[in-house]
Design a protein around this motif. Structure first.
Motif, PDB file in Angstrom:
ATOM      1  N   VAL A 167      96.188  50.438  86.492  1.00 29.77           N
ATOM      2  CA  VAL A 167      96.810  51.408  85.602  1.00 29.77           C
ATOM      3  C   VAL A 167      98.266  51.006  85.423  1.00 29.77           C
ATOM      4  CG1 VAL A 167      97.440  53.818  85.279  1.00 29.77           C
ATOM      5  CG2 VAL A 167      95.257  53.231  86.359  1.00 29.77           C
ATOM      6  N   ARG A 168      98.660  50.740  84.198  1.00 28.16           N
ATOM      7  CA  ARG A 168      99.989  50.214  83.924  1.00 28.16           C
ATOM      8  C   ARG A 168     101.001  51.351  83.765  1.00 28.16           C
ATOM      9  NH1 ARG A 168     101.042  45.051  85.335  1.00 28.16           N
ATOM     10  NH2 ARG A 168      99.235  43.737  84.925  1.00 28.16           N
ATOM     11  N   THR A 169     101.978  51.403  84.680  1.00 31.66           N
ATOM     12  CA  THR A 169     103.014  52.438  84.626  1.00 31.66           C
ATOM     13  C   THR A 169     104.397  51.864  84.338  1.00 31.66           C
ATOM     14  OG1 THR A 169     103.368  52.275  87.020  1.00 31.66           O
ATOM     15  CG2 THR A 169     101.727  53.874  86.252  1.00 31.66           C
ATOM     16  N   HIS A 170     104.494  50.546  84.190  1.00 31.21           N
ATOM     17  CA  HIS A 170     105.805  49.941  83.926  1.00 31.21           C
ATOM     18  C   HIS A 170     106.277  50.274  82.507  1.00 31.21           C
ATOM     19  CE1 HIS A 170     103.750  46.839  81.578  1.00 31.21           C
ATOM     20  NE2 HIS A 170     102.968  46.605  82.619  1.00 31.21           N
ATOM     21  N   ARG A 171     107.591  50.107  82.274  1.00 28.19           N
ATOM     22  CA  ARG A 171     108.199  50.461  80.996  1.00 28.19           C
ATOM     23  C   ARG A 171     108.630  49.242  80.193  1.00 28.19           C
ATOM     24  NH1 ARG A 171     112.929  52.850  82.218  1.00 28.19           N
ATOM     25  NH2 ARG A 171     112.776  52.184  84.402  1.00 28.19           N
ATOM     26  N   TRP A 172     108.025  48.097  80.477  1.00 37.14           N
ATOM     27  CA  TRP A 172     108.288  46.905  79.675  1.00 37.14           C
ATOM     28  C   TRP A 172     107.009  46.490  78.953  1.00 37.14           C
ATOM     29  CZ3 TRP A 172     105.007  43.219  81.470  1.00 37.14           C
ATOM     30  CH2 TRP A 172     104.629  43.256  82.819  1.00 37.14           C
ATOM     31  N   GLY A 173     107.189  45.839  77.808  1.00 37.81           N
ATOM     32  CA  GLY A 173     106.047  45.442  77.000  1.00 37.81           C
ATOM     33  C   GLY A 173     106.225  44.049  76.448  1.00 37.81           C
ATOM     34  N   LEU A 174     105.711  43.826  75.246  1.00 41.42           N
ATOM     35  CA  LEU A 174     105.769  42.493  74.643  1.00 41.42           C
ATOM     36  C   LEU A 174     107.197  42.036  74.397  1.00 41.42           C
ATOM     37  CD1 LEU A 174     102.808  42.726  72.089  1.00 41.42           C
ATOM     38  CD2 LEU A 174     102.883  41.368  74.192  1.00 41.42           C
ATOM     39  N   GLY A 175     108.098  42.986  74.148  1.00 35.25           N
ATOM     40  CA  GLY A 175     109.497  42.618  73.928  1.00 35.25           C
ATOM     41  C   GLY A 175     110.096  41.899  75.126  1.00 35.25           C
ATOM     42  N   ALA A 176     109.670  42.277  76.323  1.00 39.79           N
ATOM     43  CA  ALA A 176     110.170  41.620  77.532  1.00 39.79           C
ATOM     44  C   ALA A 176     109.742  40.158  77.570  1.00 39.79           C
ATOM     45  CB  ALA A 176     109.654  42.360  78.767  1.00 39.79           C
ATOM     46  N   PHE A 177     108.498  39.903  77.175  1.00 39.62           N
ATOM     47  CA  PHE A 177     108.024  38.520  77.138  1.00 39.62           C
ATOM     48  C   PHE A 177     108.801  37.704  76.111  1.00 39.62           C
ATOM     49  CE2 PHE A 177     105.375  35.503  74.768  1.00 39.62           C
ATOM     50  CZ  PHE A 177     105.208  34.531  75.740  1.00 39.62           C
ATOM     51  N   PHE A 178     108.984  38.265  74.912  1.00 38.40           N
ATOM     52  CA  PHE A 178     109.712  37.534  73.863  1.00 38.40           C
ATOM     53  C   PHE A 178     111.156  37.265  74.290  1.00 38.40           C
ATOM     54  CE2 PHE A 178     106.477  39.583  70.957  1.00 38.40           C
ATOM     55  CZ  PHE A 178     105.778  38.410  70.754  1.00 38.40           C
ATOM     56  N   LEU A 179     111.759  38.205  75.021  1.00 39.56           N
ATOM     57  CA  LEU A 179     113.123  37.992  75.507  1.00 39.56           C
ATOM     58  C   LEU A 179     113.170  36.830  76.492  1.00 39.56           C
ATOM     59  CD1 LEU A 179     116.086  38.806  75.855  1.00 39.56           C
ATOM     60  CD2 LEU A 179     115.348  40.458  77.590  1.00 39.56           C
ATOM     61  N   ALA A 180     112.264  36.811  77.448  1.00 40.30           N
ATOM     62  CA  ALA A 180     112.243  35.730  78.432  1.00 40.30           C
ATOM     63  C   ALA A 180     111.931  34.389  77.774  1.00 40.30           C
ATOM     64  CB  ALA A 180     111.218  36.037  79.526  1.00 40.30           C
ATOM     65  N   GLU A 181     111.020  34.394  76.822  1.00 43.06           N
ATOM     66  CA  GLU A 181     110.692  33.155  76.104  1.00 43.06           C
ATOM     67  C   GLU A 181     111.890  32.664  75.299  1.00 43.06           C
ATOM     68  OE1 GLU A 181     108.075  30.043  74.808  1.00 43.06           O
ATOM     69  OE2 GLU A 181     107.931  31.508  76.434  1.00 43.06           O
ATOM     70  N   ALA A 182     112.635  33.603  74.697  1.00 41.35           N
ATOM     71  CA  ALA A 182     113.830  33.230  73.936  1.00 41.35           C
ATOM     72  C   ALA A 182     114.889  32.626  74.845  1.00 41.35           C
ATOM     73  CB  ALA A 182     114.391  34.458  73.213  1.00 41.35           C
ATOM     74  N   VAL A 183     115.031  33.173  76.049  1.00 48.04           N
ATOM     75  CA  VAL A 183     115.985  32.613  77.014  1.00 48.04           C
ATOM     76  C   VAL A 183     115.596  31.181  77.362  1.00 48.04           C
ATOM     77  CG1 VAL A 183     116.761  32.760  79.415  1.00 48.04           C
ATOM     78  CG2 VAL A 183     116.721  34.805  77.985  1.00 48.04           C
ATOM     79  N   PHE A 184     114.312  30.947  77.562  1.00 45.97           N
ATOM     80  CA  PHE A 184     113.840  29.591  77.858  1.00 45.97           C
ATOM     81  C   PHE A 184     114.174  28.619  76.724  1.00 45.97           C
ATOM     82  CE2 PHE A 184     110.501  26.401  77.242  1.00 45.97           C
ATOM     83  CZ  PHE A 184     110.609  25.692  78.426  1.00 45.97           C
ATOM     84  N   VAL A 185     113.835  29.008  75.488  1.00 47.09           N
ATOM     85  CA  VAL A 185     114.035  28.122  74.338  1.00 47.09           C
ATOM     86  C   VAL A 185     115.523  27.886  74.091  1.00 47.09           C
ATOM     87  CG1 VAL A 185     113.705  27.866  71.855  1.00 47.09           C
ATOM     88  CG2 VAL A 185     111.847  28.759  73.268  1.00 47.09           C
TER      89      VAL A 185
END
Length: 269
Positions: free
Chosen positions: A44-62
């Motif tokens: 059951v997912r209770t965290h408050r992060w979503g796809l935007g968190a992934f795109f942010l981390a991917e952007a930091v990598f690139v």
């Protein structure tokens, strides 16, 4: 074509995985329900992060990769190490930070927990993946245009590294990079899609495709797709990141060893 590749690689892996899961049920943590299927029930997912968190981390990598490549026009030994290590570590570290700030921490949100059953499944699936990766790489080498290599190989092409630096690069490619990539793709991305209540199969397929495309190596996308399927299977059947991290590290061992020998001048390119 991608669906055919997924089906051909996943079907035999599922048979192996189902046997592994059944064989490790008795040694799992006490209190875990018996008779589970080979696909783990998503939490059951209770965290408050979503796809935007992934795109942010991917952007930091690139962006980090681009800035470093622009800053080091003719990179030296240590700048090469920085270009290889820093983008991946920053992205992986950001993924962990996001779970701390917007979630429940990596142990709960990613299932980054030590269980011997996950270790065994990760080693077994990683071993199978190493075989499929070796075969796929041999085929890709025959079909690919001459000179096409991975980004890491191209950065290290013709570079002779001091032994200490070569070992550091080896350890990064073998152990650290797989951990950071798993935090990003089968941690943040996987958890974000589960939060949207997508089916486990859809989460597996999309994360597999994004992993292959996200390396930004168009010539190697199909090869990367074959490489990442077993790793995703390890994540799917356990429901935790530990197994996929270990499977990824097993899969990276031979390429890392090859680059170590080449960078030390012990093996021709």
């Amino acid at each position: 074509m991608s669906a055919d590749i997924v089906t051909r690689v996943v079907d035999p892996l599922l048979g192996i995985t189902e046997a592994l899961v059944h064989s490790t049920q008795e040694s799992d943590v006490a209190g875990e329900p018996a008779g589970r299927t080979w696909v783990a029930v998503p939490p059951v997912r209770t965290h408050r992060w979503g796809l935007g968190a992934f795109f942010l981390a991917e952007a930091v990598f690139v962006l980090t990769s681009v800035v470093l490549a622009a800053a080091f026009g003719a990179p030296g030994v240590w700048s090469i190490v920085l270009m290889l290590v820093l983008p991946t570590v920053l992205a992986g570290g950001l993924a962990v930070l996001i779970t701390v700030v917007r979630g429940n921490g990596p142990m709960l949100d990613f299932g980054l927990q030590w269980r011997w059953s996950d270790v065994r499944i990760g080693l077994a699936i990683g071993g199978v993946g190493l075989v499929t990766t070796t075969i796929a790489t041999m085929l890709w080498t025959q079909w690919a245009d001459p000179g096409q290599t991975s980004t890491v190989s191209s950065v290290l092409d013709g570079v002779r590294l001091p032994p200490v630096v070569a070992v550091l690069v080896f350890l990064h490619i073998w152990l650290i990079a797989p951990l950071c990539e798993e935090l990003l793709y089968r941690g943040l991305l996987w958890g974000a899609m589960e939060r949207l209540r997508w089916s486990q199969l859809n989460v597996f397929v999309l994360s597999t495709a994004v992993f292959a495309i996200g390396h930004l190596e168009p010539a190697r996308t199909w090869l990367l797709l074959v490489i990442t399927i077993p790793i995703g299977v390890a994540r799917m059947v356990t429901g935790r990141l530990t197994a996929s991290v270990i499977a990824h590290q097993v899969n990276n061992f031979l390429p890392a060893l090859g680059l170590l020998l080449v960078s030390l001048g012990l093996m021709p390119t």
